[in-house]
Scaffold this motif. Structure first.
Motif, PDB file in Angstrom:
ATOM      1  N   UNK A 199      -0.313  13.156   3.322  1.00 20.97           N
ATOM      2  CA  UNK A 199       0.652  13.627   4.510  1.00 20.97           C
ATOM      3  C   UNK A 199       0.787  12.898   5.529  1.00 20.97           C
ATOM      4  N   UNK A 200       2.386  12.725   5.852  1.00 20.80           N
ATOM      5  CA  UNK A 200       2.781  12.008   6.698  1.00 20.80           C
ATOM      6  C   UNK A 200       2.793  12.619   8.124  1.00 20.80           C
ATOM      7  N   UNK A 201       2.299  12.068   9.162  1.00 20.35           N
ATOM      8  CA  UNK A 201       2.385  12.875  10.491  1.00 20.35           C
ATOM      9  C   UNK A 201       3.401  12.046  11.370  1.00 20.35           C
ATOM     10  N   UNK A 202       4.029  12.949  11.958  1.00 24.30           N
ATOM     11  CA  UNK A 202       5.289  12.096  12.966  1.00 24.30           C
ATOM     12  C   UNK A 202       4.251  12.013  14.116  1.00 24.30           C
ATOM     13  N   UNK A 258       6.821   5.634  10.961  1.00 32.99           N
ATOM     14  CA  UNK A 258       7.171   4.365  10.459  1.00 32.99           C
ATOM     15  C   UNK A 258       5.933   3.721   9.854  1.00 32.99           C
ATOM     16  N   UNK A 259       5.911   2.483   9.440  1.00 30.23           N
ATOM     17  CA  UNK A 259       5.058   1.777   8.684  1.00 30.23           C
ATOM     18  C   UNK A 259       3.441   1.678   9.239  1.00 30.23           C
ATOM     19  N   UNK A 260       3.509   1.771  10.612  1.00 36.37           N
ATOM     20  CA  UNK A 260       2.057   1.704  11.232  1.00 36.37           C
ATOM     21  C   UNK A 260       1.387   2.857  11.031  1.00 36.37           C
ATOM     22  N   UNK A 261       2.338   4.032  11.297  1.00 38.17           N
ATOM     23  CA  UNK A 261       1.603   5.546  11.210  1.00 38.17           C
ATOM     24  C   UNK A 261       1.418   5.728   9.648  1.00 38.17           C
ATOM     25  N   UNK A 262       2.351   5.302   8.844  1.00 37.06           N
ATOM     26  CA  UNK A 262       2.011   5.713   7.412  1.00 37.06           C
ATOM     27  C   UNK A 262       0.638   4.861   7.067  1.00 37.06           C
ATOM     28  N   UNK A 286      -6.390  -4.411  10.388  1.00 39.27           N
ATOM     29  CA  UNK A 286      -4.992  -3.982   9.610  1.00 39.27           C
ATOM     30  C   UNK A 286      -3.959  -4.071  10.931  1.00 39.27           C
ATOM     31  N   UNK A 287      -4.246  -3.777  12.216  1.00 40.21           N
ATOM     32  CA  UNK A 287      -3.169  -3.943  13.147  1.00 40.21           C
ATOM     33  C   UNK A 287      -3.267  -5.145  13.858  1.00 40.21           C
TER      34      UNK A 287
END
Length: 587
Positions: free
Chosen positions: A78-81, A88-92, A221-222
């Motif tokens: 699930x993709x959370x806005x 975006x890519x970081x949240x995904x 990762x970040x």
């Protein structure tokens, strides 16, 4: 609680099993989604636009059903806005790692990402072992273990996993060869694949009891020089080599007022699908948001990519409405539907369930009787006789608005009326006879007979002239025992010898009993230290030796019969035997 009812749950959450489900609701949409997603691993993914005319048609419910059906071979992410309209890519990346690091049940701390890492390393090491680049004594056995048991082979926490420990010791050289092999398979840049191979190796080789495994992975990762989009593409490209990945974008109401955010999100999904072609994307939104936020800013090509497959959710029919309500209250769906105003509730699932909850509460309130204050308890009043004709048909409940404190009544010492004057005060149905309070006339029971039961006597009982025996057995009358005066034995007063009863036993030393003889003149003799034997308790005839009881005729004074010569000879004979045994000095 009063607000709890079967229709109080109106919203579903993606990832959780639905509370209730009706098979006929959205059946066609469910079948289309299942057919699109159930494809082989190497097939290209598709973008599905799941759309409904308004909110509440069951989009999230449908996606949850699909996830639980295909969860064994598919990884739903699930993709959370963030901030309501930013994906975006970081949240995904965060959403993907959040799903992969979840612990498996009964695994001792292993996660899905542990299994993905072991399977990736085992698949990348197989061509190196087969070509001889990685030396191995038993090449065929090693290839079989890598192919059939990859999870056990790369178990970094088991002491007998020789391959895993060898890979840990030589990872600086082996890691580069594994990264190159995986990059060629997925068609991804070697640099980004090498980053994930090293990060996954650190995560998988860290002991399971260390809680900082996930935080260390997230920090790595970040950080670094690489871009988040490239790392996301590399991560999804590696995972899709093992399992189908489905990105689900739901709850997109935040994009309704931001056309720019909708455009950025659409462009992000288009680029991601071009880089990772095995990824499936489900875009779930309402028709108004699609037309107001996405369509005005999207280009024709991008709009076509996002709407590659369109699945529309249709309004519910009457049969589907009844089935939906019946899933919440089995057997009562049709009755609840009759009390719902469909014009105000609409034909979508959420509106129907909300209206059903209101109807349920209203029906419950109508069926519940109003609370009535209890009647004040007062002292008992004199009871008046009532006939069945004037008795009330139903019990009357008297409500007192302001109850007064209960006062204990003083004890009434008046004379109680006879029971014959008291009549029942409750209503008497026709099919049930009125209870009678009249007492039966007194009767006197007959005396108890030997038979063991009572025989009723209609007339008063007259006292019996005889008295029943005290026991079942009456001992025959015998002559009272007289202690010896001048001799250790007595002579019977008659010519017949007296047989002693069971209560008296003669001297134990003599083998026979001497019958007492009565003489007219008594010979005085010096007293002897003789104690009569203690009387033996009487026993019933069944417990003592059988002995005939011969009644003794009473001796009447003045009528003694003189002894006969036969009696005298017998007495002399007995005296002679006694002297021979005890000596002459005994007398």
């Amino acid at each position: 609680m009063a607000n709890e009812h079967p229709f109080q749950h109106l919203f579903e959450t993606l990832g959780r099993a639905p509370i209730a489900h009706a098979e006929s609701v959205n059946r066609q949409a469910y079948q289309v989604l299942s057919d699109i997603l159930t494809v082989p691993l190497e097939k290209t993914g598709r973008c599905i636009l799941l759309r409904a005319s308004r909110a509440g048609h069951g989009k999230t419910h449908l996606l949850s059903r699909i996830q639980h059906q295909l969860g064994a071979n598919h990884e739903f992410i699930p993709l959370h806005a963030s901030f309501g309209c930013r994906i975006d890519a970081g949240s995904v990346i965060d959403d993907t790692l959040r799903c992969l690091v979840r612990q498996l049940p009964a695994s001792g701390g292993l996660s899905v990402l542990d299994l993905v890492t072991r399977r990736l390393f085992a698949s990348a090491l197989q061509p190196l072992v087969a070509s001889g680049e990685v030396p191995c004594q038993d090449r065929e056995g090693a290839l079989t273990a890598l192919r059939m048991r990859p999870i056990e082979t790369f178990d970094f926490h088991h002491p007998n996993a020789v391959t895993a420990h060898w890979a840990r010791e030589n990872f600086e050289i082996l890691g580069q060869r594994l990264s190159l092999e995986l990059a060629q398979r997925a068609g991804l840049p070697v640099r980004e694949v090498s980053f994930w191979v090293e990060a996954l190796f650190r995560y998988a080789s860290t002991p399971l009891d260390q809680s900082n495994r996930v935080s260390t992975l997230a920090e790595a990762v970040h950080q670094g020089a690489g871009g988040e989009m490239e790392r996301l593409e590399a991560l999804l490209g590696l995972v899709t080599q093992l399992v189908r990945v489905v990105l689900v974008a739901d709850d997109l109401e935040g994009f309704s007022s931001d056309e720019t955010a909708a455009l950025r999100f659409g462009a992000f999904l288009g680029t991601l699908r071009q880089s990772v072609d095995r990824v499936d994307v489900i875009l779930s939104l309402n028709l108004d948001i699609w037309e107001s936020a996405f369509v005005p800013r999207l280009s024709g090509g991008l709009a076509d990519r996002l709407s590659e497959v369109v699945v529309e959710l249709e309004p519910l029919t009457e049969a589907e409405m009844a089935a939906l309500l019946d899933s919440r209250v089995p057997g009562l769906g049709a009755k609840v539907l009759e009390r719902i105003d469909l014009k105000s509730s609409g034909s979508h699932a959420r509106g129907l369930i909300r209206a059903a909850g209101m109807a349920w509460l209203k029906a419950t309130a109508m069926d519940t009787p109003a609370a009535v204050a209890p009647a004040q308890i007062s002292p008992p009043a004199p009871m008046l006789p009532l006939t069945p004709e004037v008795a009330p048909a139903q019990p009357v409940i008297i409500a007192v608005p302001e109850p007064q404190p209960v006062i204990e009544p003083e004890p009434i010492l008046e004379e109680i009326a006879p029971l014959e004057e008291i009549q029942p005060i409750w209503p008497q149905p026709e099919f049930f006879p009125a209870p009678s309070f009249e007492m039966e006339p007194e009767t006197t029971a007959a005396p108890i007979q030997d038979s063991g039961f009572t025989v009723p006597a209609p007339e008063p009982v007259v006292e019996s002239p005889w008295t029943p025996p005290a026991t079942e057995f009456t001992q025959p009358t015998v002559q009272e025992f007289q202690p010896p005066i001048s001799s250790p034995f007595q002579v019977a007063p008659s010519h017949e010898p007296m047989i002693p009863t069971a209560e008296f036993q003669p001297i134990q030393e003599s083998p026979f009993q001497v019958a007492p003889v009565v003489h007219e003149t008594h010979h005085e003799s010096p007293p002897q230290a003789f104690a009569p034997p203690e009387p033996v308790a009487y026993q019933p005839p069944s417990e003592v030796p059988t002995q005939a009881f011969i009644p003794v005729e009473p001796v009447v004074p003045g009528e003694e019969t003189p002894p006969t010569p036969a009696d005298t000879d017998r007495v002399d004979d007995l005296l002679r035997q006694f002297r021979e045994r005890y000596g002459r000095g005994s007398l």
